[in-house]
Design a protein around this motif. Sequence first.
Motif, PDB file in Angstrom:
ATOM      1  N   ASN A 166     -13.053  11.475   7.731  1.00  0.00           N
ATOM      2  CA  ASN A 166     -12.083  10.379   7.722  1.00  0.00           C
ATOM      3  C   ASN A 166     -12.507   9.260   6.776  1.00  0.00           C
ATOM      4  O   ASN A 166     -11.675   8.671   6.063  1.00  0.00           O
ATOM      5  N   SER A 170     -10.715   7.782   3.310  1.00  0.00           N
ATOM      6  CA  SER A 170     -10.380   6.378   3.070  1.00  0.00           C
ATOM      7  C   SER A 170     -10.897   5.925   1.715  1.00  0.00           C
ATOM      8  O   SER A 170     -10.217   5.201   0.972  1.00  0.00           O
ATOM      9  N   GLU A 222     -14.347   0.925  10.524  1.00  0.00           N
ATOM     10  CA  GLU A 222     -13.046   1.319  11.054  1.00  0.00           C
ATOM     11  C   GLU A 222     -11.985   0.251  10.764  1.00  0.00           C
ATOM     12  O   GLU A 222     -10.814   0.564  10.532  1.00  0.00           O
ATOM     13  N   GLN A 223     -12.398  -1.023  10.771  1.00  0.00           N
ATOM     14  CA  GLN A 223     -11.445  -2.101  10.500  1.00  0.00           C
ATOM     15  C   GLN A 223     -11.011  -2.107   9.035  1.00  0.00           C
ATOM     16  O   GLN A 223      -9.936  -2.606   8.714  1.00  0.00           O
ATOM     17  N   ARG A 225     -10.376   0.608   7.459  1.00  0.00           N
ATOM     18  CA  ARG A 225      -9.312   1.619   7.432  1.00  0.00           C
ATOM     19  C   ARG A 225      -8.103   1.195   8.269  1.00  0.00           C
ATOM     20  O   ARG A 225      -6.986   1.618   8.024  1.00  0.00           O
ATOM     21  N   ASN A 226      -8.349   0.398   9.304  1.00  0.00           N
ATOM     22  CA  ASN A 226      -7.265  -0.054  10.163  1.00  0.00           C
ATOM     23  C   ASN A 226      -7.577  -1.479  10.602  1.00  0.00           C
ATOM     24  O   ASN A 226      -8.355  -1.705  11.526  1.00  0.00           O
ATOM     25  N   GLU A 228      -5.673  -3.576  11.948  1.00  0.00           N
ATOM     26  CA  GLU A 228      -4.788  -4.077  12.994  1.00  0.00           C
ATOM     27  C   GLU A 228      -5.381  -3.921  14.392  1.00  0.00           C
ATOM     28  O   GLU A 228      -4.680  -3.681  15.353  1.00  0.00           O
ATOM     29  N   TRP A 260      -8.645   5.603  17.760  1.00  0.00           N
ATOM     30  CA  TRP A 260      -7.760   6.577  17.128  1.00  0.00           C
ATOM     31  C   TRP A 260      -6.765   7.221  18.089  1.00  0.00           C
ATOM     32  O   TRP A 260      -5.752   7.763  17.659  1.00  0.00           O
ATOM     33  N   VAL A 263      -3.691   4.305  19.931  1.00  0.00           N
ATOM     34  CA  VAL A 263      -2.600   3.696  19.176  1.00  0.00           C
ATOM     35  C   VAL A 263      -1.405   4.630  19.160  1.00  0.00           C
ATOM     36  O   VAL A 263      -1.513   5.827  19.422  1.00  0.00           O
ATOM     37  N   SER A 265       2.370   5.521  16.914  1.00  0.00           N
ATOM     38  CA  SER A 265       2.870   5.451  15.537  1.00  0.00           C
ATOM     39  C   SER A 265       3.517   4.106  15.236  1.00  0.00           C
ATOM     40  O   SER A 265       3.574   3.682  14.092  1.00  0.00           O
ATOM     41  N   LYS A 268      -0.161  -0.326  16.311  1.00  0.00           N
ATOM     42  CA  LYS A 268      -1.565  -0.072  15.999  1.00  0.00           C
ATOM     43  C   LYS A 268      -2.450  -1.275  16.281  1.00  0.00           C
ATOM     44  O   LYS A 268      -3.647  -1.219  16.068  1.00  0.00           O
ATOM     45  N   ASN A 269      -1.859  -2.353  16.738  1.00  0.00           N
ATOM     46  CA  ASN A 269      -2.609  -3.569  17.004  1.00  0.00           C
ATOM     47  C   ASN A 269      -3.157  -3.503  18.435  1.00  0.00           C
ATOM     48  O   ASN A 269      -2.452  -3.809  19.392  1.00  0.00           O
TER      49      ASN A 269
END
Length: 313
Positions: A166, A170, A222-223, A225-226, A228, A260, A263, A265, A268-269
């Motif tokens: 993963n 990214s 991870e933040q 990549r995401n 939120e 992962w 969340v 679709s 995601k927050n």
Amino acid sequence: MFSPNPIITAVNVNDSAWQLTPYLSLNHNQNFITIYFAVNNFSNQDNNHFSFRMKGLTENWTNAGNRNFANYTSLPPGNYIFELRSANSDGKLSPGITSMGFSIFPPWWQTWFFRILSIIVLAGIVTYFVRRRIMLIRKEANLKQKIAETEMKALRAQMNPHFIFNSLNSISDMILNNDNKEASHFLSKFAHLIRITLDQTGQSFISLRNIIDYLHLYVEIEQVRNAEFTCRILADDELDLDETELPPMLIQPFVENAIWHGVSSKEKNINITIDFKKENSQLACIISDNGIGINQSIKNKIEGDKLHHSVGN
């Protein structure tokens, strides 16, 4: 009237005549003894009286009257002195006591040598089996520890490629989007995390402080990549972060699962809290989030499986 000393005339051992000697040495099974005696008083022999005792068996005298023998059966092993005295028809006792000594030796299994040897042998056998049992327990404990370490390594081997895959995706996306500065920054953090992971893989336990530092770095990646989601890592003041230890890579899979699989679709927050507490002298780690929950996650997975058509047999 004169009363002469009595004399021992014969000895039978186990109903067989035995050579008359001042001292007899007998085995443990030669313990049926008959002693015959007389007195040299020819004036009135029928009125002679005898008394005797077996010292080592009793201190009391036995009055035998004019009976001229003493019979002993099943004498135990030991040292004995047979004493005999007589009295004439007037009741006058003999001036002296006639005696004969003998020993009955115990069987070899009742000797002190055999008993001491038996104790030594028994102690040796017990010591052998106790040590053997301890060795087996230690071997079993070592085997269980190796199995646990192998299972932990297997868990790491399954988890690390997933995370690496993963993260590399990214980095690839950043490069494709010409975000080279962010890709370089992310790659630096990712390399640092991989190096820490490799260092910790060879250790069975690491400190809680190192675990928390590792989680902080993992969450930062991870933040990237995401962005939120937020994550807080708390530790009870009663915990000694350097003395408290636990296996590496034990908490990270749960945090990854919360990120992962918590969340949807659309949303995601999420907010994740990792709380280390001391409860009844034990370490407790509580990971909480405001994600969609396990029931919704399972429902989404089932619906996704219905839409997926396998091409395999």
